[in-house]
Design a protein around this motif. Structure first.
Motif, PDB file in Angstrom:
ATOM      1  N   LEU A   6       0.856  -1.184   0.000  1.00  0.00           N
ATOM      2  CA  LEU A   6       0.000   0.000   0.000  1.00  0.00           C
ATOM      3  C   LEU A   6       0.892   1.234   0.000  1.00  0.00           C
ATOM      4  CD1 LEU A   6      -2.804   1.397   0.334  1.00  0.00           C
ATOM      5  CD2 LEU A   6      -2.411   1.266   2.820  1.00  0.00           C
ATOM      6  N   VAL A   7       0.636   2.134  -0.937  1.00  0.00           N
ATOM      7  CA  VAL A   7       1.376   3.391  -1.017  1.00  0.00           C
ATOM      8  C   VAL A   7       0.390   4.534  -0.804  1.00  0.00           C
ATOM      9  CG1 VAL A   7       2.766   4.909  -2.468  1.00  0.00           C
ATOM     10  CG2 VAL A   7       3.091   2.430  -2.590  1.00  0.00           C
ATOM     11  N   LEU A   8       0.709   5.411   0.139  1.00  0.00           N
ATOM     12  CA  LEU A   8      -0.109   6.580   0.433  1.00  0.00           C
ATOM     13  C   LEU A   8       0.730   7.828   0.200  1.00  0.00           C
ATOM     14  CD1 LEU A   8      -1.804   5.436   3.775  1.00  0.00           C
ATOM     15  CD2 LEU A   8      -2.754   5.319   1.460  1.00  0.00           C
ATOM     16  N   SER A   9       0.165   8.771  -0.530  1.00  0.00           N
ATOM     17  CA  SER A   9       0.880  10.014  -0.826  1.00  0.00           C
ATOM     18  C   SER A   9       0.033  11.205  -0.423  1.00  0.00           C
ATOM     19  CB  SER A   9       1.204  10.096  -2.321  1.00  0.00           C
ATOM     20  OG  SER A   9       1.774  11.346  -2.653  1.00  0.00           O
ATOM     21  N   GLY A  46      -6.786   3.554   3.525  1.00  0.00           N
ATOM     22  CA  GLY A  46      -6.074   3.531   2.245  1.00  0.00           C
ATOM     23  C   GLY A  46      -6.457   2.332   1.408  1.00  0.00           C
ATOM     24  N   ILE A  47      -6.529   1.144   2.035  1.00  0.00           N
ATOM     25  CA  ILE A  47      -6.894  -0.070   1.298  1.00  0.00           C
ATOM     26  C   ILE A  47      -8.322   0.020   0.772  1.00  0.00           C
ATOM     27  CG2 ILE A  47      -7.323  -2.545   1.556  1.00  0.00           C
ATOM     28  CD1 ILE A  47      -5.017  -2.636   3.545  1.00  0.00           C
ATOM     29  N   TYR A  77      -2.974  10.414  -3.178  1.00  0.00           N
ATOM     30  CA  TYR A  77      -3.519   9.199  -3.794  1.00  0.00           C
ATOM     31  C   TYR A  77      -3.207   7.995  -2.908  1.00  0.00           C
ATOM     32  CZ  TYR A  77       1.298   8.284  -5.286  1.00  0.00           C
ATOM     33  OH  TYR A  77       2.663   8.053  -5.304  1.00  0.00           O
ATOM     34  N   ALA A  78      -3.890   6.920  -3.201  1.00  0.00           N
ATOM     35  CA  ALA A  78      -3.630   5.629  -2.557  1.00  0.00           C
ATOM     36  C   ALA A  78      -3.475   4.585  -3.649  1.00  0.00           C
ATOM     37  CB  ALA A  78      -4.763   5.246  -1.620  1.00  0.00           C
ATOM     38  N   PRO A  95      -8.615  11.078  -4.219  1.00  0.00           N
ATOM     39  CA  PRO A  95      -9.885  11.700  -3.841  1.00  0.00           C
ATOM     40  C   PRO A  95     -10.000  13.081  -4.478  1.00  0.00           C
ATOM     41  CG  PRO A  95      -8.309  11.996  -2.088  1.00  0.00           C
ATOM     42  CD  PRO A  95      -7.614  11.164  -3.134  1.00  0.00           C
ATOM     43  N   LYS A  96     -11.166  13.631  -4.414  1.00  0.00           N
ATOM     44  CA  LYS A  96     -11.338  15.022  -4.817  1.00  0.00           C
ATOM     45  C   LYS A  96     -10.784  15.905  -3.693  1.00  0.00           C
ATOM     46  CE  LYS A  96     -14.926  18.443  -5.847  1.00  0.00           C
ATOM     47  NZ  LYS A  96     -16.378  18.690  -5.955  1.00  0.00           N
TER      48      LYS A  96
END
Length: 268
Positions: A6-9, A46-47, A77-78, A95-96
């Protein structure tokens, strides 16, 4: 479905890019633990957001996921990579959210978007299309996934308190038992058709046996029973037919004897 990474930015408390690698923990169960506020639910968010465009709990709003600490140039983003039925998939969503313009003053809005890949092949693009394809792929919609696969803190009772009908639907989708429902419906339809034919045969048998005139109290009693014992009726008719046949043969023999006696007397 097994998550691989999982990558979260620019997500929640993370102003940059953070990666959670699950691949090293694929051999068995693993626990995501930590004190309150450590970020456990952030991983679940995130998932769930990557898969369905929604967060895992009912507290957060998906349009408030962008980190307040992220730079204007850092996207939010995720990205989730996962394996499912021997195939590898990668899904990315944003997401918006509003962010400062890269040039000039003011804010600009990033619209919600998503992409789903199988290996390097693009399967779906656009938030709605990705959600539809993921639902089809996993056999679970967002509500069902949240109930059984990603139970957020404080919401673990939702599956337990769901109605029997809801749980049946969830487990039917998980274990893909719809084929058995189809078979059951098909067999039920055939049984209904056979029962209809049996009723027709019984009605015809009642009509036929109703025409029989047998001077016997047992026969009348047998016909009057509500529980239609057709085997007994058939056996009774066969016995009566045999009795009448025997009587017919006796009378025919007696007739021949009388006829012979008459002829003898005429000749005399």
């Amino acid at each position: 479905m097994k998550p691989t990474a999982l990558v979260l930015s620019g997500w929640g408390p993370y102003k940059g890019v953070e990666r959670a690698d699950f691949e090293a923990m694929q051999r068995g169960l693993f626990l995501i633990s930590g004190p309150t506020g450590a970020g456990k639910t952030t991983i679940f968010d995130g998932i769930t957001f990557a898969l369905y465009g929604e967060v895992s709990g009912s507290i957060r709003e998906k349009d408030s996921l962008r980190s307040d600490f992220a730079d204007a140039s850092t996207p939010t983003y995720a990205t989730l990579t996962f394996s499912h039925r021997g195939k590898q998939y990668r899904v990315t969503r944003n997401p918006k959210y509003d962010r400062p313009k890269l040039k000039g003053e003011g804010m600009t809005t990033e619209l919600e978007g998503g992409e789903l890949y199988e290996e390097e092949a693009l399967l779906a693009s656009g938030s709605t299309q990705v959600t539809e394809r993921v639902t089809e792929l996993l056999g679970l919609d967002y509500r069902q996934f949240r109930q059984i696969s990603m139970i957020a803190q404080g919401e673990f009772q939702q599956l337990l308190v769901s109605s029997s009908k809801e749980r049946t639907q969830i487990f039917r989708d998980i274990f893909q038992t719809r084929i058995y429902d189809t078979m059951t419906a098909l067999l039920s339809s055939r049984v209904k058709g056979l029962n209809g034919r049996i009723d027709e045969v019984k009605h015809r048998a009642d009509e036929i046996t109703g025409t029989f005139r047998i001077e016997n109290g047992d026969w009348e009693e047998l016909k009057s029973k509500k529980n239609r014992t057709y085997r007994k009726r058939l056996g009774f008719v066969e016995q009566e037919n045999e009795r009448l046949g025997s009587r017919e043969r006796e009378l025919a023999s007696h007739l021949r004897e009388l006829d012979q006696t008459y002829k003898d007397r005429v000749r005399a």
